[in-house]
Scaffold this motif. Structure first.
Motif, PDB file in Angstrom:
ATOM      1  N   TYR A  14     -12.326  33.648  17.040  1.00 13.30           N
ATOM      2  CA  TYR A  14     -12.713  32.648  16.047  1.00 13.30           C
ATOM      3  C   TYR A  14     -12.546  33.192  14.629  1.00 13.30           C
ATOM      4  O   TYR A  14     -13.197  34.159  14.242  1.00 13.30           O
ATOM      5  CB  TYR A  14     -14.145  32.195  16.287  1.00 13.30           C
ATOM      6  CG  TYR A  14     -14.317  31.541  17.644  1.00 13.30           C
ATOM      7  CD1 TYR A  14     -13.680  30.336  17.928  1.00 13.30           C
ATOM      8  CD2 TYR A  14     -15.074  32.134  18.636  1.00 13.30           C
ATOM      9  CE1 TYR A  14     -13.808  29.740  19.172  1.00 13.30           C
ATOM     10  CE2 TYR A  14     -15.215  31.541  19.887  1.00 13.30           C
ATOM     11  CZ  TYR A  14     -14.579  30.338  20.148  1.00 13.30           C
ATOM     12  OH  TYR A  14     -14.697  29.756  21.375  1.00 13.30           O
ATOM     13  N   GLY A  15     -11.675  32.545  13.894  1.00 13.37           N
ATOM     14  CA  GLY A  15     -11.354  33.001  12.546  1.00 13.37           C
ATOM     15  C   GLY A  15     -10.011  33.687  12.502  1.00 13.37           C
ATOM     16  O   GLY A  15      -9.225  33.467  11.577  1.00 13.37           O
ATOM     17  N   THR A  16      -9.732  34.521  13.480  1.00 11.65           N
ATOM     18  CA  THR A  16      -8.462  35.247  13.534  1.00 11.65           C
ATOM     19  C   THR A  16      -7.375  34.418  14.199  1.00 11.65           C
ATOM     20  O   THR A  16      -6.293  34.224  13.635  1.00 11.65           O
ATOM     21  CB  THR A  16      -8.643  36.576  14.291  1.00 11.65           C
ATOM     22  OG1 THR A  16      -9.662  37.351  13.646  1.00 11.65           O
ATOM     23  CG2 THR A  16      -7.346  37.375  14.307  1.00 11.65           C
ATOM     24  N   LEU A  17      -7.653  33.908  15.391  1.00 12.75           N
ATOM     25  CA  LEU A  17      -6.705  33.059  16.113  1.00 12.75           C
ATOM     26  C   LEU A  17      -7.064  31.579  15.964  1.00 12.75           C
ATOM     27  O   LEU A  17      -6.237  30.760  15.557  1.00 12.75           O
ATOM     28  CB  LEU A  17      -6.673  33.441  17.594  1.00 12.75           C
ATOM     29  CG  LEU A  17      -6.292  34.882  17.927  1.00 12.75           C
ATOM     30  CD1 LEU A  17      -6.334  35.104  19.442  1.00 12.75           C
ATOM     31  CD2 LEU A  17      -4.928  35.238  17.369  1.00 12.75           C
ATOM     32  N   GLY A  96      -8.650  24.183  17.144  1.00 13.37           N
ATOM     33  CA  GLY A  96      -7.371  24.747  17.544  1.00 13.37           C
ATOM     34  C   GLY A  96      -6.979  25.942  16.703  1.00 13.37           C
ATOM     35  O   GLY A  96      -7.745  26.395  15.838  1.00 13.37           O
ATOM     36  N   PRO A  97      -5.790  26.472  16.915  1.00 15.78           N
ATOM     37  CA  PRO A  97      -5.370  27.699  16.244  1.00 15.78           C
ATOM     38  C   PRO A  97      -4.936  27.467  14.801  1.00 15.78           C
ATOM     39  O   PRO A  97      -4.577  26.359  14.405  1.00 15.78           O
ATOM     40  CB  PRO A  97      -4.175  28.167  17.082  1.00 15.78           C
ATOM     41  CG  PRO A  97      -3.612  26.905  17.648  1.00 15.78           C
ATOM     42  CD  PRO A  97      -4.792  26.008  17.903  1.00 15.78           C
ATOM     43  N   HIS A  98      -4.954  28.543  14.019  1.00 14.28           N
ATOM     44  CA  HIS A  98      -4.266  28.542  12.741  1.00 14.28           C
ATOM     45  C   HIS A  98      -2.785  28.284  12.989  1.00 14.28           C
ATOM     46  O   HIS A  98      -2.230  28.648  14.045  1.00 14.28           O
ATOM     47  CB  HIS A  98      -4.433  29.892  12.039  1.00 14.28           C
ATOM     48  CG  HIS A  98      -5.827  30.168  11.576  1.00 14.28           C
ATOM     49  ND1 HIS A  98      -6.386  29.567  10.467  1.00 14.28           N
ATOM     50  CD2 HIS A  98      -6.779  31.012  12.056  1.00 14.28           C
ATOM     51  CE1 HIS A  98      -7.610  30.015  10.286  1.00 14.28           C
ATOM     52  NE2 HIS A  98      -7.878  30.891  11.234  1.00 14.28           N
ATOM     53  N   ALA A  99      -2.110  27.699  12.007  1.00 10.05           N
ATOM     54  CA  ALA A  99      -0.721  27.279  12.187  1.00 10.05           C
ATOM     55  C   ALA A  99       0.217  28.430  12.522  1.00 10.05           C
ATOM     56  O   ALA A  99       1.222  28.244  13.220  1.00 10.05           O
ATOM     57  CB  ALA A  99      -0.239  26.559  10.926  1.00 10.05           C
ATOM     58  N   ILE A 125     -15.263  29.042  25.368  1.00  7.96           N
ATOM     59  CA  ILE A 125     -14.081  29.682  24.804  1.00  7.96           C
ATOM     60  C   ILE A 125     -12.783  29.258  25.475  1.00  7.96           C
ATOM     61  O   ILE A 125     -11.737  29.220  24.826  1.00  7.96           O
ATOM     62  CB  ILE A 125     -14.222  31.217  24.813  1.00  7.96           C
ATOM     63  CG1 ILE A 125     -13.123  31.836  23.936  1.00  7.96           C
ATOM     64  CG2 ILE A 125     -14.204  31.757  26.236  1.00  7.96           C
ATOM     65  CD1 ILE A 125     -13.310  33.301  23.672  1.00  7.96           C
ATOM     66  N   GLN A 126     -12.818  28.899  26.749  1.00  5.64           N
ATOM     67  CA  GLN A 126     -11.547  28.622  27.417  1.00  5.64           C
ATOM     68  C   GLN A 126     -10.827  27.436  26.797  1.00  5.64           C
ATOM     69  O   GLN A 126      -9.587  27.417  26.735  1.00  5.64           O
ATOM     70  CB  GLN A 126     -11.766  28.381  28.909  1.00  5.64           C
ATOM     71  CG  GLN A 126     -10.479  28.408  29.713  1.00  5.64           C
ATOM     72  CD  GLN A 126      -9.727  29.736  29.568  1.00  5.64           C
ATOM     73  OE1 GLN A 126     -10.300  30.811  29.712  1.00  5.64           O
ATOM     74  NE2 GLN A 126      -8.438  29.665  29.259  1.00  5.64           N
ATOM     75  N   ALA A 127     -11.579  26.452  26.316  1.00  4.35           N
ATOM     76  CA  ALA A 127     -10.950  25.308  25.659  1.00  4.35           C
ATOM     77  C   ALA A 127     -10.189  25.750  24.416  1.00  4.35           C
ATOM     78  O   ALA A 127      -9.097  25.227  24.125  1.00  4.35           O
ATOM     79  CB  ALA A 127     -11.993  24.258  25.290  1.00  4.35           C
ATOM     80  N   ASN A 128     -10.727  26.718  23.674  1.00  2.00           N
ATOM     81  CA  ASN A 128     -10.036  27.239  22.502  1.00  2.00           C
ATOM     82  C   ASN A 128      -8.820  28.072  22.902  1.00  2.00           C
ATOM     83  O   ASN A 128      -7.755  27.974  22.293  1.00  2.00           O
ATOM     84  CB  ASN A 128     -10.983  28.086  21.653  1.00  2.00           C
ATOM     85  CG  ASN A 128     -12.212  27.336  21.211  1.00  2.00           C
ATOM     86  OD1 ASN A 128     -13.303  27.610  21.721  1.00  2.00           O
ATOM     87  ND2 ASN A 128     -12.071  26.408  20.283  1.00  2.00           N
TER      88      ASN A 128
END
Length: 227
Positions: A14-17, A96-99, A125-128
């Motif tokens: 979270y924050g990084t990915l 979702g993820p950063h672009a 977390i698995q959904a993320n």
């Protein structure tokens, strides 16, 4: 430390990915109680209280968010509504993820096993992770470790689970205080700071800085066809 010793690339999630949008949800929920010009300071205090909440014995992540928001509201003299904390908890799996993340992970996935070590609950977390679009060798959580980063116990759980010493990891995070300070002190082989503006860096902690995850394949020597 040579890259030849690296067996796993481990990531904060979270924050990084994943784009960690707790500030957006909090801003929406408390818009009627915190003035717009004061909201950045409120969110900064909320971040600080979340960090404080993870430093002791493990407790469920929902409780971390609940207690930290309650303490921030008390500090500010703002009415606390438990449904605000629950709204943040419920929102986490939707992010979702950063672009820049999917393409970088796709480049890495065929070259080195990828691992997540996250301050997360197992059920959320698995959904993320599914939204990241890349295979992970292991997804490890604070719930499994019974400790949150930056506590060493969280990292030691990763070492023990994967059967490797800290020298065999390259650890990637956008947070100095949650990840990279501990990674330095535990002598993790290589550390990479993704500078997403989540807090100040300090090069004395011996990391390599990149602007976004697109720079990570180059760190691993994958920019022109492999290691």
């Amino acid at each position: 430390m040579s890259l030849s010793s690296i067996r796993f690339v481990s990531f904060d999630c979270y924050g990084t990915l994943t784009n960690f949008r707790v500030g957006d949800v909090t801003r929406d929920r408390l818009a009627g109680r915190v003035a717009p010009d004061r909201m950045p300071a409120f969110l900064s205090d909320f971040s600080a209280y979340r960090f404080d909440e993870v430093l002791g014995a493990w407790k469920p992540y929902a409780e971390v968010l609940h207690r930290s928001l309650e303490r921030t509201c008390r500090c500010w003299g703002v009415d606390f509504d438990p449904t605000d904390a629950q709204a943040i908890v419920d929102a986490v799996p939707t992010w979702g993820p950063h672009a820049d993340v999917p393409a970088a992970l796709a480049r890495l996935a065929g070259e080195v096993p990828l691992v997540i070590l996250s301050n997360a609950a197992d059920h959320q977390i698995q959904a993320n992770v599914d939204k990241l679009g890349a295979p992970f060798h292991a997804v490890l959580t604070a719930q499994q470790a019974q400790a949150y980063k930056p506590r060493f116990q969280a990292f030691e759980y990763m070492f023990d689970t994967l059967g490797c010493g800290p020298e065999h990891f390259l650890h990637v995070s956008s947070s100095l205080r949650y990840d990279l300070m501990s990674a330095h002190d535990l002598h993790i082989g290589r550390r990479v700071f993704v500078d997403r503006g989540h807090g100040p860096g300090n090069p004395e902690y011996g990391y390599q800085r990149i602007d976004d995850l697109g720079g990570l394949p180059g760190v691993l020597g994958l920019g022109n066809g492999g290691r």
